[in-house]
Design a protein around this motif. Structure first.
Motif, PDB file in Angstrom:
ATOM      1  N   VAL A  25       0.831  -1.198   0.000  1.00 40.97           N
ATOM      2  CA  VAL A  25       0.000   0.000   0.000  1.00 40.97           C
ATOM      3  C   VAL A  25       0.871   1.256   0.000  1.00 40.97           C
ATOM      4  CG1 VAL A  25      -0.319   0.203   2.496  1.00 40.97           C
ATOM      5  CG2 VAL A  25      -2.108   1.000   0.960  1.00 40.97           C
ATOM      6  N   ALA A 126      -5.039   5.257  -1.263  1.00 36.90           N
ATOM      7  CA  ALA A 126      -5.364   3.827  -1.198  1.00 36.90           C
ATOM      8  C   ALA A 126      -5.532   3.319   0.233  1.00 36.90           C
ATOM      9  CB  ALA A 126      -4.265   3.020  -1.886  1.00 36.90           C
ATOM     10  N   ARG A 128      -5.781  -0.632   2.055  1.00 38.19           N
ATOM     11  CA  ARG A 128      -5.761  -2.084   1.909  1.00 38.19           C
ATOM     12  C   ARG A 128      -6.261  -2.704   3.208  1.00 38.19           C
ATOM     13  NH1 ARG A 128      -0.745  -6.164   0.377  1.00 38.19           N
ATOM     14  NH2 ARG A 128      -2.107  -7.888  -0.261  1.00 38.19           N
ATOM     15  N   TRP A 129      -7.357  -3.469   3.091  1.00 41.99           N
ATOM     16  CA  TRP A 129      -7.925  -4.220   4.211  1.00 41.99           C
ATOM     17  C   TRP A 129      -7.594  -5.686   4.010  1.00 41.99           C
ATOM     18  CZ3 TRP A 129      -9.757  -2.593   8.591  1.00 41.99           C
ATOM     19  CH2 TRP A 129     -10.531  -1.446   8.691  1.00 41.99           C
ATOM     20  N   ARG A 130      -7.262  -6.360   5.094  1.00 41.84           N
ATOM     21  CA  ARG A 130      -7.116  -7.814   5.065  1.00 41.84           C
ATOM     22  C   ARG A 130      -7.910  -8.377   6.228  1.00 41.84           C
ATOM     23  NH1 ARG A 130      -0.683  -8.658   3.975  1.00 41.84           N
ATOM     24  NH2 ARG A 130      -0.507  -6.950   2.514  1.00 41.84           N
ATOM     25  N   ASP A 147      -8.618  -9.870   0.529  1.00 36.72           N
ATOM     26  CA  ASP A 147      -7.581  -8.869   0.289  1.00 36.72           C
ATOM     27  C   ASP A 147      -8.299  -7.745  -0.439  1.00 36.72           C
ATOM     28  OD1 ASP A 147      -5.254  -7.454  -0.026  1.00 36.72           O
ATOM     29  OD2 ASP A 147      -4.337  -8.859  -1.433  1.00 36.72           O
ATOM     30  N   ASP A 148      -8.615  -6.702   0.292  1.00 37.26           N
ATOM     31  CA  ASP A 148      -9.582  -5.689  -0.109  1.00 37.26           C
ATOM     32  C   ASP A 148      -8.871  -4.352  -0.321  1.00 37.26           C
ATOM     33  OD1 ASP A 148     -11.947  -4.234  -0.377  1.00 37.26           O
ATOM     34  OD2 ASP A 148     -12.856  -5.059   1.423  1.00 37.26           O
ATOM     35  N   TRP A 149      -8.945  -3.807  -1.532  1.00 37.47           N
ATOM     36  CA  TRP A 149      -8.307  -2.538  -1.876  1.00 37.47           C
ATOM     37  C   TRP A 149      -9.348  -1.499  -2.233  1.00 37.47           C
ATOM     38  CZ3 TRP A 149      -3.089  -1.274  -2.110  1.00 37.47           C
ATOM     39  CH2 TRP A 149      -2.197  -2.328  -1.930  1.00 37.47           C
ATOM     40  N   ASN A 160     -13.408  -0.002  -5.405  1.00 37.32           N
ATOM     41  CA  ASN A 160     -13.045  -1.064  -4.475  1.00 37.32           C
ATOM     42  C   ASN A 160     -12.937  -2.378  -5.239  1.00 37.32           C
ATOM     43  OD1 ASN A 160     -14.779  -2.408  -1.520  1.00 37.32           O
ATOM     44  ND2 ASN A 160     -12.712  -2.712  -2.167  1.00 37.32           N
TER      45      ASN A 160
END
Length: 181
Positions: A25, A126, A128-130, A147-149, A160
């Motif tokens: 990220v 940006a 980034r979620w995990r 794995d969420d951007w 998204n």
């Protein structure tokens, strides 16, 4: 027999490492506009999306309305994102996130169907979620890695993309566009 087992272990290891790569990220640190979660997710946000299986076929479409607000508790920003989903098959669902801002652009998120904590990091435009989602499928619950951007395009629009996997194998992808009211 031992050689075959060794090759199988090697192949599994290579497949597992393939899921560890990707873009950090921090690569987006200089991108504009800068994403501030508390500013973007404040008020009502609409989203439209699709879920595609691993072959690329669109399996479901959806609309989500997010009612979002933030408070400060003990000097820490805490957000609530109340998500109301309407699915193309006529069903509805709801997820309520509680998001806590940490230091250095880091966030921790929790929701009833998230296993443990969601870990997020913001840099530039940006996020980034995990996280692991407990996903009901055909009467069973699967723990699926996300794995969420998210990428802020302008003050109203964010895009998204989330990849879903299990044991390192791709299951599908969610693509979503948000528009802040």
């Amino acid at each position: 027999m031992k050689e075959g087992l060794w090759l199988l272990c090697l192949a599994c290891g290579v497949l597992g490492l393939g899921g560890c790569g990707g873009v950090a990220v921090d690569r987006y640190r200089g991108e504009q506009p800068v994403l501030d979660l508390a500013r973007y997710f404040d008020g009502t946000v609409d989203g439209w999306g699709i879920f595609q299986d691993r072959s690329g076929q669109v399996v479901k479409r959806f609309h989500v309305v997010i009612d979002a607000s933030w408070v400060t508790r003990d000097g820490v920003a805490v957000g609530t994102l109340d998500e109301h989903f309407s699915w193309s098959d006529g069903s509805t669902s709801r997820r309520v996130w509680t998001i806590t801002r940490g230091g250095d652009g880091r966030y921790v998120g929790r929701a009833d169907d998230v296993v443990g904590d969601a870990e997020g990091e913001v840099a530039g435009n940006a996020l980034r979620w995990r996280y692991v989602l407990a996903l009901p499928v055909d009467g069973r619950v699967w723990h699926v890695d996300f794995d969420d951007w998210m990428f802020l395009v302008d003050e109203q629009v964010m895009l998204n993309r989330a990849r879903m996997s299990k044991f390192g194998f791709d299951l599908g992808e969610v693509t979503l566009s948000f528009r802040k009211r």
